[in-house]
Scaffold this motif. Structure first.
Motif, PDB file in Angstrom:
ATOM      1  N   ARG A 182       0.850  -1.188   0.000  1.00  0.00           N
ATOM      2  CA  ARG A 182       0.000   0.000   0.000  1.00  0.00           C
ATOM      3  C   ARG A 182       0.887   1.239   0.000  1.00  0.00           C
ATOM      4  N   VAL A 183       0.644   2.139  -0.930  1.00  0.00           N
ATOM      5  CA  VAL A 183       1.448   3.361  -1.029  1.00  0.00           C
ATOM      6  C   VAL A 183       1.146   4.272   0.152  1.00  0.00           C
ATOM      7  N   ILE A 184       2.209   4.687   0.838  1.00  0.00           N
ATOM      8  CA  ILE A 184       2.073   5.571   1.997  1.00  0.00           C
ATOM      9  C   ILE A 184       2.312   7.027   1.613  1.00  0.00           C
ATOM     10  N   SER A 185       3.393   7.263   0.869  1.00  0.00           N
ATOM     11  CA  SER A 185       3.737   8.635   0.485  1.00  0.00           C
ATOM     12  C   SER A 185       4.567   8.625  -0.781  1.00  0.00           C
ATOM     13  N   VAL A 186       4.590   9.756  -1.452  1.00  0.00           N
ATOM     14  CA  VAL A 186       5.406   9.905  -2.657  1.00  0.00           C
ATOM     15  C   VAL A 186       6.178  11.215  -2.580  1.00  0.00           C
ATOM     16  N   ASN A 187       7.352  11.211  -3.170  1.00  0.00           N
ATOM     17  CA  ASN A 187       8.122  12.445  -3.336  1.00  0.00           C
ATOM     18  C   ASN A 187       8.827  12.349  -4.685  1.00  0.00           C
ATOM     19  N   PRO A 188       9.510  13.379  -5.141  1.00  0.00           N
ATOM     20  CA  PRO A 188      10.111  13.337  -6.486  1.00  0.00           C
ATOM     21  C   PRO A 188      11.104  12.217  -6.714  1.00  0.00           C
ATOM     22  N   ARG A 189      11.682  11.646  -5.652  1.00  0.00           N
ATOM     23  CA  ARG A 189      12.730  10.629  -5.812  1.00  0.00           C
ATOM     24  C   ARG A 189      12.246   9.192  -5.647  1.00  0.00           C
ATOM     25  N   PHE A 190      11.217   8.985  -4.823  1.00  0.00           N
ATOM     26  CA  PHE A 190      10.756   7.621  -4.596  1.00  0.00           C
ATOM     27  C   PHE A 190       9.344   7.583  -4.029  1.00  0.00           C
ATOM     28  N   CYS A 191       8.804   6.375  -3.996  1.00  0.00           N
ATOM     29  CA  CYS A 191       7.489   6.113  -3.429  1.00  0.00           C
ATOM     30  C   CYS A 191       7.686   5.194  -2.234  1.00  0.00           C
ATOM     31  N   LYS A 192       7.118   5.533  -1.095  1.00  0.00           N
ATOM     32  CA  LYS A 192       7.244   4.721   0.116  1.00  0.00           C
ATOM     33  C   LYS A 192       5.985   3.881   0.289  1.00  0.00           C
ATOM     34  N   CYS A 193       6.165   2.583   0.553  1.00  0.00           N
ATOM     35  CA  CYS A 193       5.041   1.653   0.659  1.00  0.00           C
ATOM     36  C   CYS A 193       5.101   0.830   1.938  1.00  0.00           C
ATOM     37  N   ALA A 194       3.950   0.275   2.304  1.00  0.00           N
ATOM     38  CA  ALA A 194       3.877  -0.708   3.384  1.00  0.00           C
ATOM     39  C   ALA A 194       3.572  -2.047   2.734  1.00  0.00           C
ATOM     40  N   ILE A 195       4.495  -2.996   2.809  1.00  0.00           N
ATOM     41  CA  ILE A 195       4.296  -4.313   2.211  1.00  0.00           C
ATOM     42  C   ILE A 195       3.320  -5.105   3.083  1.00  0.00           C
ATOM     43  N   ILE A 196       2.237  -5.581   2.473  1.00  0.00           N
ATOM     44  CA  ILE A 196       1.197  -6.264   3.240  1.00  0.00           C
ATOM     45  C   ILE A 196       1.088  -7.754   2.915  1.00  0.00           C
ATOM     46  N   CYS A 197       1.584  -8.159   1.754  1.00  0.00           N
ATOM     47  CA  CYS A 197       1.544  -9.569   1.363  1.00  0.00           C
ATOM     48  C   CYS A 197       2.831  -9.941   0.642  1.00  0.00           C
ATOM     49  N   VAL A 198       3.279 -11.183   0.829  1.00  0.00           N
ATOM     50  CA  VAL A 198       4.419 -11.717   0.093  1.00  0.00           C
ATOM     51  C   VAL A 198       3.958 -12.956  -0.643  1.00  0.00           C
ATOM     52  N   ASN A 199       4.094 -12.932  -1.972  1.00  0.00           N
ATOM     53  CA  ASN A 199       3.604 -14.049  -2.784  1.00  0.00           C
ATOM     54  C   ASN A 199       2.169 -14.416  -2.404  1.00  0.00           C
ATOM     55  N   SER A 200       1.349 -13.402  -2.164  1.00  0.00           N
ATOM     56  CA  SER A 200      -0.075 -13.530  -1.835  1.00  0.00           C
ATOM     57  C   SER A 200      -0.367 -14.012  -0.424  1.00  0.00           C
ATOM     58  N   LEU A 201       0.655 -14.180   0.404  1.00  0.00           N
ATOM     59  CA  LEU A 201       0.431 -14.540   1.802  1.00  0.00           C
ATOM     60  C   LEU A 201       0.535 -13.280   2.662  1.00  0.00           C
ATOM     61  N   PRO A 202      -0.432 -13.041   3.556  1.00  0.00           N
ATOM     62  CA  PRO A 202      -0.437 -11.822   4.360  1.00  0.00           C
ATOM     63  C   PRO A 202       0.655 -11.821   5.421  1.00  0.00           C
ATOM     64  N   LEU A 203       1.123 -10.637   5.754  1.00  0.00           N
ATOM     65  CA  LEU A 203       2.152 -10.477   6.768  1.00  0.00           C
ATOM     66  C   LEU A 203       1.534 -10.055   8.096  1.00  0.00           C
ATOM     67  N   GLN A 204       2.125 -10.512   9.166  1.00  0.00           N
ATOM     68  CA  GLN A 204       1.657 -10.106  10.485  1.00  0.00           C
ATOM     69  C   GLN A 204       2.068  -8.674  10.785  1.00  0.00           C
ATOM     70  N   HIS A 205       3.241  -8.277  10.265  1.00  0.00           N
ATOM     71  CA  HIS A 205       3.738  -6.915  10.449  1.00  0.00           C
ATOM     72  C   HIS A 205       4.089  -6.333   9.089  1.00  0.00           C
ATOM     73  N   ASP A 206       3.772  -5.071   8.906  1.00  0.00           N
ATOM     74  CA  ASP A 206       4.129  -4.406   7.658  1.00  0.00           C
ATOM     75  C   ASP A 206       5.635  -4.193   7.579  1.00  0.00           C
ATOM     76  N   TYR A 207       6.165  -4.326   6.373  1.00  0.00           N
ATOM     77  CA  TYR A 207       7.555  -3.983   6.100  1.00  0.00           C
ATOM     78  C   TYR A 207       7.547  -2.805   5.140  1.00  0.00           C
ATOM     79  N   THR A 208       8.566  -1.970   5.255  1.00  0.00           N
ATOM     80  CA  THR A 208       8.631  -0.796   4.398  1.00  0.00           C
ATOM     81  C   THR A 208       9.284  -1.141   3.067  1.00  0.00           C
ATOM     82  N   GLY A 209       8.657  -0.679   1.990  1.00  0.00           N
ATOM     83  CA  GLY A 209       9.205  -0.855   0.655  1.00  0.00           C
ATOM     84  C   GLY A 209       9.417   0.495  -0.004  1.00  0.00           C
TER      85      GLY A 209
END
Length: 199
Positions: free
Chosen positions: A80-107
């Motif tokens: 899920r996209v959290i924020s954007v700036n001219p250099r990059f987009c910050k995301c919260a990773i919610i699933c890996v290979n379609s399996l949900p995560l217990q804790h979000d990781y930053t992407g």
């Protein structure tokens, strides 16, 4: 889409097709696009008894059958996209290979990793907006709990987004989505839909 392991055969993610309109009716946490019904959240597909119209109601419920999975290089993730700036987009990773995560990781999706062609002409704000759900690939490990992601492949990019009017948008090409209510187009780096998802 069926998934193996941890009793999550019916686990679905935002933008995933869960049923066809011919035999089913939209329930909670789903939306209609063309002749198919899609999930609007991460959760478990649920089918209830027939409605007054004679169709079964399909909905998605939130539960917690999480597994101890973590993103790895080469994994395909949903974020899920959290924020954007001219250099990059910050995301919260919610699933890996379609399996949900217990804790979000930053992407992090850097400008050069948005698309394969003409990366020097990419504008992050015309590719992603806060709240979008993105399908991406983990290309390298960053610092603690942070990963570098890429959407450069055709099948990667935004799979779920709301328009300024609050409607679920429909992808119309590789760089635009359209609001079905207002018909207004908005720029996005869209993910190419699979053949089975096309109407």
């Amino acid at each position: 889409m069926l998934r193996e392991g941890i009793d999550c055969e019916q686990f679905v993610i935002p933008g995933e097709k869960v049923a066809d309109l011919k035999n089913f009716q939209c329930g909670s946490n789903t939306y209609l696009r063309g002749n198919f019904i899609y999930s609007s959240i991460v959760g478990i597909k649920n089918i209830s008894k027939e409605s007054k119209e004679g169709k079964k109601i399909v909905s998605v419920v939130q539960r917690n059958p999480y597994t101890a999975v973590i993103p790895e290089v080469g994994s395909f993730v949903y974020a899920r996209v959290i924020s954007v700036n001219p250099r990059f987009c910050k995301c919260a990773i919610i699933c890996v290979n379609s399996l949900p995560l217990q804790h979000d990781y930053t992407g992090i999706i850097r400008v050069r990793d948005v698309r394969a062609t003409e990366p020097d002409k990419v504008e992050i704000y015309n590719s992603f907006r806060p709240g979008d759900i993105v399908r991406a690939e983990v290309i390298s490990l960053g610092d603690s709990r942070s990963y570098y992601l890429s959407t450069a492949k055709n099948e990667l990019g935004v799979i779920y987004a709301k328009s300024m009017a609050g409607e679920m948008m429909i992808p119309i090409n590789w760089c635009e989505m359209q609001c079905p209510k207002t018909k207004v187009k908005e720029f996005r780096k869209t993910a190419k839909p699979s053949i089975s998802e096309k109407n």
